[in-house]
Design an enzyme around this catalytic site. Structure first.
Site, PDB file in Angstrom:
ATOM      1  CB  CYS A  27      -5.001  -4.573  -5.629  1.00  0.00           C
ATOM      2  SG  CYS A  27      -5.256  -5.883  -6.792  1.00  0.00           S
ATOM      3  CG  HIS A  28      -6.095  -1.932  -2.660  1.00  0.00           C
ATOM      4  ND1 HIS A  28      -6.587  -3.197  -2.856  1.00  0.00           N
ATOM      5  CD2 HIS A  28      -7.011  -1.099  -3.177  1.00  0.00           C
ATOM      6  CE1 HIS A  28      -7.768  -3.129  -3.450  1.00  0.00           C
ATOM      7  NE2 HIS A  28      -8.045  -1.875  -3.658  1.00  0.00           N
ATOM      8  N   GLY A  29      -1.253  -1.612  -3.091  1.00  0.00           N
ATOM      9  CA  GLY A  29       0.087  -1.230  -2.680  1.00  0.00           C
ATOM     10  C   GLY A  29       0.594  -1.867  -1.395  1.00  0.00           C
TER      11      GLY A  29
ATOM     12  CE1 TYR B  11     -12.869  -1.181  -3.992  1.00  0.00           C
ATOM     13  CE2 TYR B  11     -11.747   0.576  -5.170  1.00  0.00           C
ATOM     14  CZ  TYR B  11     -11.773  -0.716  -4.703  1.00  0.00           C
ATOM     15  OH  TYR B  11     -10.703  -1.540  -4.930  1.00  0.00           O
TER      16      TYR B  11
END
Lengths: 190, 297, 432
Positions: A154-156, C300
């Protein structure tokens, strides 16, 4: 036409008490309305599970569901254990063990991430501590990240072979749930 | 003094705006890392505003699905009856009925009078099932890999955009104006024809195959179609069998499977557009008439 | 407007009978027919009407979809496929609803930026503006819960990521965040229980929006409409009756908007969604990139620009909450940015920042993307907290036209001289 009465705004004790009782009743209705949203009896009943470890060969991992969350169980190789042990605590973004079986302030050494005498078994909740994705690294073909453990797509976030965060946005090591060895090849989670 | 301040502020504002624009201009590029996979956009009969399916192609595509893909992949959101309905391959109903009856993956029905579930041949109203009961069985049989159901596969796949932001914005505008919706078809086609030998130095895990189009390039699926084609097309099928032709045909068939209302959607779309345009012109004239009265005041 | 006398005359005995008992027709007549509207409104003022249309369209298509949809983890995805494949015209109604959400946000963003550009938040329209911010907030909640309902991969993982944001409250008080998240979920993870309650709320909230819209329109009709000059209506010639003047323009632009709407519904139904949402939700497989719908991307990006989780969450909510305060942060004497030579540049920089944040929100949070997200996040807040108060004090606005009529008819005597003359206003209604 309103009837002429003396001071219609005057309050006496009984009027105040009556209003207060009515208000308390109304307020206490909120409680069931809020509570109904919490986990129900059926969800709570699945609070603990038993897992048979005998089919998991060295180097393999399985995922079991516990309270609707995936739990990673990896049978670690000696190299993976050694690699995890070599890491100095100062290299860890999160120096706490995050192991629900021991004290909350224990250091995140490899020993503290497992149970004594069973350091080849790593049991963790497989949910990234950043935003709740499931890290890759369970199946042999998965990318395991820069530290040979798990990698959250998802965000590493990169986790090492002891499930500790090493790189990326996740703030904490993967959580080790409460579990115990019922026998040498069986654990009880929860 | 105040004018000086204002002028300075104005200059600062302009400078910031210009800087921001130019900075992002030279910006991110390819920060995501990993070499981007290029997937060619193909020319599909069902693409664009006037797109519609090529019926002989859908029929050939179904043949490829039946003889090749169906060995592992289900199509369980599509019903046998759909194969005879307008907008699809439009086989005649009798042959679809026969097809359903002989379909190897039967339907579990029941319970019968003795309380047991039983297997029976499929009917027109039944879904086109694959060979596996569930994901677990599929994974067990296929060494851990899961051959997904193909009903939605064209809609469920897309092409990653790796362009720099300005090219991205340009492409977005173009795609909106030209109605580009075929990324999934382009990807599936590229995947089917994308099997090659791995480049030297590429480490391929056991049981895996190298594929140019697949993210990470390691795919568990065997090359499904040999270079000379996997099925024999009939004389009057409208095309000769080959890897490229099989891949195109089955992709077109799957595109219909994931979007069976495509043809009526586009047809109604144009009717609606025409109505909206005419009404808009009328409303434009009406508005001018009405406001002309104000001007004179 | 308060000083506006009722001009309603019942035309029949029935109408008179009705008017004496419930003067509903009188209210509608005075609010939407004979209501005085500034004569110089440009097409950006038609988005209020377009938004009302969007709300009604979403409610109608939504009610119809709910007749076929099943809010359970096992059946939600299947029932959407059923709508798409089997229900008569189901594909069309579903496209209308899904694309409609995006169109709703396109319209609301244009509406918000119009308000920002022409200073529509300034006195006496503060309450009107704040009600608008509330509507925006409830819209976001509704859209978020609606996106969960198809129960595809992006639905499931979007809900997981966003609800997990509340667990950052554990940083304030241990256990608080976890308790809130489990309360929202009704379990220890996102499950069918969560889906079910989201469906219930997704059905409810549009009616809350409708209620807020009534208040919003009420507040609008108390203060009167702003206009491109930012001047108040002073004489009768400054205004035209709403019907047929404003309504004819509203209807024209609504149809132009509908052309774009239909374009997406019929030719690009999946363009604004994610391919991953055509895969049924699977709690054990995370999609490679979890990206919210396009209309949430700027927020976001702000969330991910802040290195600290709790800080990111606070920044994201602050980015919306700050809108409530801008009537008091803007210190300018004039409303319309058209007469603000310096602020104009900052306004467009702000608009650019929002677009850039939107782009960055769609990219992975790493490397140079994070750097730029931080720059633009900084500017997003600096615009409201620094630029608005400071520029408003230092700037000398251009000379305003004497009245709305002057602005439209090019009346002289405002002394602003050739270049500074508000050409845009003069050209506003007739030539567009």
């Amino acid at each position: 036409m309103a009837t002429d009465v003396e001071d219609p705004q005057r309050r006496d004790f009984l009027i105040i008490a009556g209003n207060a009782f009515a208000a308390v009743g109304a307020a206490s209705l909120i409680w069931p309305f809020v509570q109904q949203m919490n986990p129900d009896a059926g969800a709570k009943a699945l609070a603990s599970i038993e897992v048979d470890l005998s089919p998991i060969k060295v180097g393999q991992a399985i995922t079991v569901m516990w309270r609707g969350k995936p739990v990673f169980i990896r049978h670690r190789t000696q190299e993976e254990i050694d690699a995890a042990k070599k890491v100095p605590l100062t290299d860890l973004p999160d120096e706490a063990a995050r192991n629900d079986n021991i004290a909350a302030d224990a250091a995140a050494t490899d020993e503290n991430r497992t149970l004594p005498g069973h350091e080849n078994w790593l049991v963790m909740v497989g949910i990234c501590t950043h935003l709740g994705c499931i890290p890759k690294g369970q199946s042999l073909s998965d990318t395991k990240g820069d530290f040979g453990g798990w990698f959250c797509p998802c965000h590493g976030s990169h986790y090492d072979t002891a499930g500790r965060i090493r790189k990326g946005p996740a703030p904490r090591n993967l959580e080790v749930p409460t579990y115990d060895f019922v026998s040498d090849t069986k654990i009880k989670i929860g | 003094m105040k004018t000086l301040m204002s002028n300075t502020l104005r200059a600062a504002g302009m400078l910031a705006a210009v800087l921001a624009t130019s900075a992002v201009m030279t910006g991110p590029g390819n920060a995501a890392g990993g070499e981007p996979i290029h997937i060619e956009r193909e020319d599909w009969s069902f693409g664009g505003f006037f797109g519609h399916f090529d019926r002989p192609q859908l029929r050939r595509g179904f043949q490829v699905y039946k003889d090749v893909c169906a060995a592992c992949h289900g199509l369980s959101r599509v019903y046998f009856r759909n194969l005879a309905e307008p907008g699809g391959p439009m086989f005649d109903e009798a042959s679809v009925q026969a097809l359903a009856k002989d379909w190897p993956n039967q339907i579990t029905d029941g319970p019968n009078d003795e309380g047991n579930m039983f297997q029976r041949p499929a009917k027109l109203s039944d879904p086109i099932h694959g060979p596996y009961k569930n994901e677990q069985e599929a994974r067990f049989v296929n060494n851990g890999a899961y051959p997904p159901d193909l009903s939605n596969i064209i809609k469920a796949r897309t092409i990653e955009n790796h362009d720099a932001w300005y090219a991205h914005v340009f492409k977005m505008g173009r795609d909106i104006l030209t109605g580009y919706q075929e990324a999934g078809a382009d990807y599936v086609h590229a995947l089917l024809v994308g099997y090659t030998d791995p480049p030297s130095g590429f480490e391929l895990s056991e049981g895996m195959h190298y594929n140019k189009a697949f993210p990470g390039h390691q795919i568990a699926m065997n090359p499904p179609i040999p270079p000379e084609g996997a099925v024999e097309y009939q004389e009057n099928a409208g095309a000769k069998s080959s890897l490229e032709q099989n891949a195109r045909d089955v992709t077109a068939f799957l595109a219909w499977a994931s979007d069976p209302s495509l043809e009526s959607r586009k047809r109604i779309g144009w009717q609606v557009m025409l109505y909206l345009l005419v009404t808009t012109v009328l409303l434009y004239i009406a508005k001018h008439r009405i406001w002309a009265r104000v001007k004179k005041r | 407007m308060a000083q506006h006398e009722s001009t309603y005359v019942p035309k029949s005995a029935t109408a008179r009978w009705w008017d004496e008992r419930l003067p509903l027709m009188r209210l509608l007549h005075d609010s939407f027919v004979d209501y005085p509207t500034p004569r110089n409104l440009n097409y950006l003022w038609t988005f209020g009407g377009i938004l009302s249309f969007c709300l009604v369209a979403q409610i109608l298509t939504g009610i119809v979809l709910a007749m076929h949809y099943q809010p359970s983890a096992a059946e939600a995805f299947n029932s959407v496929e059923h709508i798409r494949r089997n229900v008569n015209y189901g594909w069309m109604i579903r496209n209308f609803h899904a694309v409609g959400a995006s169109m709703f946000f396109i319209a609301v963003y244009i509406h918000i930026f119009r308000g920002l550009y022409y200073g529509s938040y300034k006195a006496p329209r503060e309450i009107l503006w704040i009600l608008g911010v509330l509507i925006f907030l409830v819209m976001m909640a509704t859209a978020f819960m609606g996106y969960a309902l198809p129960w595809g991969q992006m639905s499931f993982w979007g809900v997981t990521v966003i609800t997990n944001l509340f667990s950052s409250l554990d940083g304030i008080f241990p256990g608080l965040g976890t308790a809130i998240v489990e309360w929202l979920w009704g379990g220890y993870a996102v499950t069918g229980t969560t889906l079910n309650r989201f469906f219930s709320l997704h059905y409810l909230l549009p009616f809350v929006i409708a209620g807020l819209v009534v208040l919003h329109v009420w507040a609008l009709h108390v203060a009167g409409q702003n206009n491109p000059t930012g001047l108040d209506i002073k004489t009768k010639s400054d205004a035209v009756p709403m019907h047929p003047y404003a309504t004819s323009k509203d209807l024209l632009w609504m149809f132009i908007f509908l052309i774009m709407f239909a374009w997406f519904v019929f030719f690009l139904p999946d363009y604004l969604g994610h391919a991953d949402n055509y895969i049924e939700a699977n709690p054990l497989v995370t999609p490679p990139h979890i990206v919210p719908e396009w209309y949430f991307l700027p927020f976001y990006a702000i969330l991910r620009a802040i290195p600290d989780k709790l800080g990111g969450v606070i920044a994201m909510f602050a980015a919306i909450a700050i809108l409530v305060f801008i009537p008091w942060l803007d210190t300018s004497r004039v409303r319309s940015t058209k007469y603000r030579p310096i602020y104009k540049w900052f306004f467009w920089l702000f608009a650019f920042s929002c677009l850039a944040l939107g782009y960055l929100g769609s990219k992975p949070a790493e490397g140079v993307y994070v750097f730029w997200a931080r720059i633009f996040t900084f500017y997003y807040f600096a615009h409201f907290l620094l630029v608005m108060p400071i520029v408003g004090i230092l700037e000398t606005p251009k000379k305003l036209p004497r009245s709305i009529t002057d602005a439209v008819l090019g009346g002289k005597g405002d002394g602003s001289g050739g270049a500074a003359k508000p050409k845009g206003a003069a050209a506003a209604p007739e030539s567009r």
